[in-house]
Motif scaffolding. Structure first.
Motif, PDB file in Angstrom:
ATOM      1  N   SER A 125       0.814  -1.221   0.000  1.00 48.02           N
ATOM      2  CA  SER A 125       0.000   0.000   0.000  1.00 48.02           C
ATOM      3  C   SER A 125       0.846   1.269   0.000  1.00 48.02           C
ATOM      4  O   SER A 125       0.311   2.363   0.116  1.00 48.02           O
ATOM      5  N   GLY A 126       2.170   1.106  -0.082  1.00 50.70           N
ATOM      6  CA  GLY A 126       3.007   2.284  -0.255  1.00 50.70           C
ATOM      7  C   GLY A 126       4.099   2.510   0.761  1.00 50.70           C
ATOM      8  O   GLY A 126       4.999   3.331   0.540  1.00 50.70           O
ATOM      9  N   TYR A 127       4.042   1.837   1.913  1.00 50.34           N
ATOM     10  CA  TYR A 127       5.124   1.996   2.893  1.00 50.34           C
ATOM     11  C   TYR A 127       6.429   1.471   2.281  1.00 50.34           C
ATOM     12  O   TYR A 127       6.442   0.438   1.619  1.00 50.34           O
ATOM     13  N   ARG A 128       7.507   2.172   2.571  1.00 46.87           N
ATOM     14  CA  ARG A 128       8.798   1.762   2.022  1.00 46.87           C
ATOM     15  C   ARG A 128       9.860   1.588   3.099  1.00 46.87           C
ATOM     16  O   ARG A 128      11.033   1.482   2.795  1.00 46.87           O
ATOM     17  N   LEU A 129       9.444   1.566   4.349  1.00 47.42           N
ATOM     18  CA  LEU A 129      10.370   1.310   5.450  1.00 47.42           C
ATOM     19  C   LEU A 129       9.704   0.353   6.432  1.00 47.42           C
ATOM     20  O   LEU A 129       8.584   0.607   6.885  1.00 47.42           O
ATOM     21  N   ILE A 130      10.395  -0.734   6.743  1.00 48.86           N
ATOM     22  CA  ILE A 130       9.922  -1.701   7.728  1.00 48.86           C
ATOM     23  C   ILE A 130      10.982  -1.811   8.811  1.00 48.86           C
ATOM     24  O   ILE A 130      12.149  -2.117   8.538  1.00 48.86           O
ATOM     25  N   ASP A 131      10.581  -1.532  10.053  1.00 42.86           N
ATOM     26  CA  ASP A 131      11.510  -1.549  11.179  1.00 42.86           C
ATOM     27  C   ASP A 131      11.294  -2.797  12.013  1.00 42.86           C
ATOM     28  O   ASP A 131      10.187  -3.072  12.477  1.00 42.86           O
ATOM     29  N   GLY A 132      12.373  -3.557  12.199  1.00 41.64           N
ATOM     30  CA  GLY A 132      12.281  -4.759  13.015  1.00 41.64           C
ATOM     31  C   GLY A 132      13.507  -4.907  13.896  1.00 41.64           C
ATOM     32  O   GLY A 132      14.371  -4.034  13.942  1.00 41.64           O
ATOM     33  N   ALA A 133      13.575  -6.031  14.601  1.00 38.24           N
ATOM     34  CA  ALA A 133      14.711  -6.300  15.478  1.00 38.24           C
ATOM     35  C   ALA A 133      14.689  -7.763  15.883  1.00 38.24           C
ATOM     36  O   ALA A 133      13.617  -8.368  16.013  1.00 38.24           O
ATOM     37  N   TYR A 134      15.864  -8.310  16.106  1.00 36.11           N
ATOM     38  CA  TYR A 134      15.965  -9.693  16.569  1.00 36.11           C
ATOM     39  C   TYR A 134      15.197  -9.894  17.866  1.00 36.11           C
ATOM     40  O   TYR A 134      14.499 -10.893  18.051  1.00 36.11           O
ATOM     41  N   CYS A 135      15.290  -8.905  18.750  1.00 37.71           N
ATOM     42  CA  CYS A 135      14.654  -9.010  20.058  1.00 37.71           C
ATOM     43  C   CYS A 135      13.140  -9.170  19.975  1.00 37.71           C
ATOM     44  O   CYS A 135      12.523  -9.763  20.857  1.00 37.71           O
TER      45      CYS A 135
END
Length: 309
Positions: free
Chosen positions: A39-49
């Motif tokens: 739908s247009g988002y271009r940044l996905i923030d994640g983490a191992y934790c």
């Protein structure tokens, strides 16, 4: 907002809006990531934790199968505190879970070391129930390892998260590579202006998490935020997201609901009067000792934040 970007000190561009995946429930993350990206988002923030990078990877894979190009999505991960002496291994684990060859940004999640040989991979504890923390750890040693993994090409940029002015001032004199990003909790009830100003001076981009504070927090009902929302005929949430755009910072909006993911794409351009009101609100809270930090795990470590001394 999904097409707006900011420059990093690497020469790359980082999207102004990202989808946060912290505390997203199992079974919901993959669909949320797929929907956000398509739908247009271009940044996905994640983490191992967060324990959900496999689902994040599933969502990305589904979006790529629909024609979204990998190079058009800015993927963020973080090395967790039990891997701060094993940064490359931490990155490899995240890449495997995500199903990717590289991430666009890899961050030091917190500047502390939890026992890498403890009783749990993520949250080792001592027999008395306290967090199992290595107290003589020097966070600058982790940055040397971050610089080494940057050289491998498995991350396109490196940065830090939850770094105070004090910790940045310890790191920068020994850093061969200036962090591209400092990801911090940031909103009008916790502007952290001293960190924002230092990062701006050093060319470090701010990425804001928890822009709404917390469920039941004061921001949605704070008088100046409600008034500015009414002025622009939008929701308080829109004002809280727009605040970061006006500050020149990337903001992470967390949701697994399609309608909310769509709603969070809306922003307005705040004018000088709006910003003056928001800054006055922040200043008033600071003078009254009422700044609110909603994310501060019980590590028992002084990270140098003025509101947590």
């Amino acid at each position: 907002m999904t097409d707006r970007t900011f420059p990093l000190n690497t020469g790359a561009k980082i999207p102004a809006l990202g989808l946060g995946t912290w505390q997203s429930a199992p079974g919901e993350v993959a669909a949320a990531v797929e929907y956000a990206v398509t739908s247009g988002y271009r940044l996905i923030d994640g983490a191992y934790c967060y324990g959900n990078e496999e689902e994040v990877g599933q969502g990305l894979k589904a979006a790529f199968a629909k024609g979204i190009k990998r190079e058009d999505v800015f993927v963020v991960s973080k090395v967790w505190a039990t891997y701060n002496t094993r940064v490359e291994l931490g990155l490899e684990k995240s890449l495997k879970s995500l199903g990717l060859d590289y991430v666009d940004l890899f961050l030091v999640h917190w500047p502390l070391l939890m026992n890498p040989n403890g009783d749990d991979d993520r949250f080792p504890k001592l027999p008395n129930g306290e967090r199992d923390i290595i107290r003589d750890y020097d966070h600058r040693e982790t940055w040397t390892q971050m610089e080494a993994v940057f050289a491998t090409g498995k991350t396109k940029a490196i940065g830090v998260s939850n770094y105070s002015e004090k910790f940045l001032n310890e790191l920068l004199p020994v850093a061969k590579i200036v962090p591209a990003v400092n990801q911090i909790e940031n909103h009008p009830a916790l502007p952290q202006q001293e960190i924002v100003d230092l990062c701006r001076e050093k060319g470090i981009h701010i990425m804001a998490y928890s822009p709404f504070g917390s469920t039941g927090g004061p921001l949605f009902t704070a008088e100046p935020i409600v008034a500015i929302a009414a002025k622009h005929s939008v929701s308080p949430a829109t004002i809280l997201l727009s605040y970061h755009l006006a500050r020149g910072t990337t903001v992470l909006a967390k949701s697994v609901t399609a309608s909310r993911i769509e709603e969070n794409k809306k922003v307005v351009d705040l004018d000088a009067e709006d910003l003056d009101k928001l800054n006055a609100y922040s200043t008033k809270l600071e003078k009254e000792g009422k700044l609110q930090r909603f994310v501060y795990p019980p590590f028992g470590v002084n990270f140098g934040f003025p509101d947590k001394q």
